[in-house]
Design an enzyme around this catalytic site. Structure first.
Site, mmCIF file in Angstrom:
data_model
loop_
_atom_site.group_PDB
_atom_site.id
_atom_site.type_symbol
_atom_site.label_atom_id
_atom_site.label_comp_id
_atom_site.label_asym_id
_atom_site.label_seq_id
_atom_site.Cartn_x
_atom_site.Cartn_y
_atom_site.Cartn_z
ATOM 1 N N HIS A 274 0.821 -1.218 0.000
ATOM 2 C CA HIS A 274 0.000 0.000 0.000
ATOM 3 C C HIS A 274 0.854 1.266 0.000
ATOM 4 O O HIS A 274 0.318 2.372 -0.112
ATOM 5 C CB HIS A 274 -0.964 0.011 1.194
ATOM 6 C CG HIS A 274 -0.336 0.251 2.526
ATOM 7 N ND1 HIS A 274 0.058 -0.762 3.370
ATOM 8 C CD2 HIS A 274 -0.036 1.408 3.187
ATOM 9 C CE1 HIS A 274 0.553 -0.253 4.479
ATOM 10 N NE2 HIS A 274 0.515 1.066 4.387
ATOM 11 N N ASP B 203 -0.330 -7.492 0.891
ATOM 12 C CA ASP B 203 0.189 -6.142 1.136
ATOM 13 C C ASP B 203 1.712 -6.178 1.076
ATOM 14 O O ASP B 203 2.399 -6.057 2.084
ATOM 15 C CB ASP B 203 -0.286 -5.627 2.495
ATOM 16 C CG ASP B 203 -0.019 -4.130 2.673
ATOM 17 O OD1 ASP B 203 0.437 -3.490 1.698
ATOM 18 O OD2 ASP B 203 -0.270 -3.605 3.778
ATOM 19 N N GLY C 209 3.319 5.884 8.832
ATOM 20 C CA GLY C 209 4.711 6.115 8.477
ATOM 21 C C GLY C 209 5.590 4.928 8.824
ATOM 22 O O GLY C 209 6.658 4.737 8.250
ATOM 23 N N SER D 89 4.516 1.976 8.233
ATOM 24 C CA SER D 89 4.125 0.983 7.231
ATOM 25 C C SER D 89 5.308 0.534 6.384
ATOM 26 O O SER D 89 6.128 1.348 5.949
ATOM 27 C CB SER D 89 3.056 1.561 6.303
ATOM 28 O OG SER D 89 1.830 1.685 6.967
ATOM 29 N N SER E 66 1.944 -3.889 7.884
ATOM 30 C CA SER E 66 0.798 -3.645 7.016
ATOM 31 C C SER E 66 -0.114 -2.571 7.606
ATOM 32 O O SER E 66 -0.324 -1.520 7.011
ATOM 33 C CB SER E 66 0.004 -4.941 6.800
ATOM 34 O OG SER E 66 -1.168 -4.693 6.050
#
Length: 316
Positions: free
Chosen positions: A158, A186, A265, A267, A285
């Site tokens: 993502h 993801d 952030g 992620s 994720s």
């Protein structure tokens, strides 16, 4: 090597004893012996060969110090004192050499006869390390780097679609997403440019790194830690595997659930477990909560990412 160290010590002794007559020193690659350059015939140095030269090292350094005050155009790649050739060498990119470069060279040569020119085919560039947990930027967005792989790194899907340009922690261009899947899974990987070197490290955010040696999967109940560019290093336990999570963008399957907190952030950042946190586990994720009140965070396991894209984890 011990012989190299001795040669270095002898060179320093010669420099101190010869003073202005010292023209430099180097190890001859064929014989392995130290050669000391001198500006006066008849001088000798114990344990070294001597060569009479025109310019003292102090003169060469003086010429270079003048060049250091000049503003170099883009085609001038470097300048250095070259003791072996007894000169100050100015390097110029022959592919981009222009009038500005020629003017710089002419000015340099006017300083003295010690200046010579060498043509090269490319300009030097700064080099940076890829390290798990460090920030990555995509336009106005920020995520975190997961793990280094041969040719780049993995992160969350993502964070960017295939083709999206990526900048590293220092906002220097790093490459672009070579593959990305979200939702459903993801995960993604970024193919980096030659400015960046994959390292087997994850940022522990205490001034040290952990070194990745493998990707053996931790069991439910195992201790686990994560690294991310918003909240740094956070730890918890593995609570469940193969969890399907419904995000607003769609469902992602096969995630691992933990009670370690994370925030926006983080992620894409690294999850590690095992001895010395040496085993790569996955990339962040999403989740709920935050690092003030606590929360639940999910990560995409790393081994399916490596398998999906045919990648090899960078290991220490």
């Amino acid at each position: 090597m011990a012989s190299d160290q001795k040669a270095g010590e002898a060179a320093e002794q010669a420099k101190a004893s010869l003073g202005d007559a010292f023209g430099g020193a180097w190890i001859d690659q064929a014989s392995g012996r130290l050669t000391v350059a001198v500006t006066k015939p008849g001088l000798s140095v114990t344990g070294a060969d001597t060569k009479v030269v025109s310019n003292s090292l102090s003169k060469l350094n003086g010429t270079k110090s003048v060049l250091d005050l000049m503003s170099a155009p883009a085609a001038i790649t470097s300048w250095r004192v070259d003791e072996k050739s007894n000169s100050v060498v100015v390097e110029v990119n022959k592919n981009t050499r222009d009038a500005a470069a020629d003017k710089f060279i002419a000015t340099a040569k006017s300083i003295g006869s010690t200046v010579t020119v060498e043509e090269v085919t490319e300009n030097p560039r700064t080099l940076y390390d890829l390290r798990g947990g460090d920030a990555i930027y995509m336009g106005g967005g920020r995520c975190s780097l997961g793990f280094s792989v041969t040719g780049g790194f993995v992160t969350a899907g993502h964070c960017g679609t295939t083709g999206t340009a990526v900048q590293g922690f220092n906002r220097v261009s790093a490459g672009s997403f070579a593959g990305s899947t979200f939702p459903g899974n993801d995960y993604s990987w970024v193919r980096t440019n030659s400015n960046w070197t994959p390292r087997p490290w994850v940022n522990r955010y205490n001034g040290s790194n952990v070194t990745i040696t493998g990707s053996s999967e931790a069991a439910v109940g195992a201790a686990i830690c994560r690294s991310g560019s918003t909240t740094g290093w956070r730890c918890g336990t593995v609570q469940a595997k193969n969890q399907s999570v419904s995000y607003s963008q769609g469902t992602v399957r096969g995630l691992t659930r933990t009670n370690a907190c994370a925030e926006p952030g983080d992620s894409g950042g690294s999850w590690v477990a095992g001895s010395n946190y040496s085993q790569a586990q996955g990339v962040t994720s999403g989740g709920s909560g935050n690092c003030s009140s606590g929360g639940t965070t999910y990560f995409q396991p790393v081994n399916p990412i490596l398998s999906r894209y045919g990648l090899t984890l960078t290991r220490g």
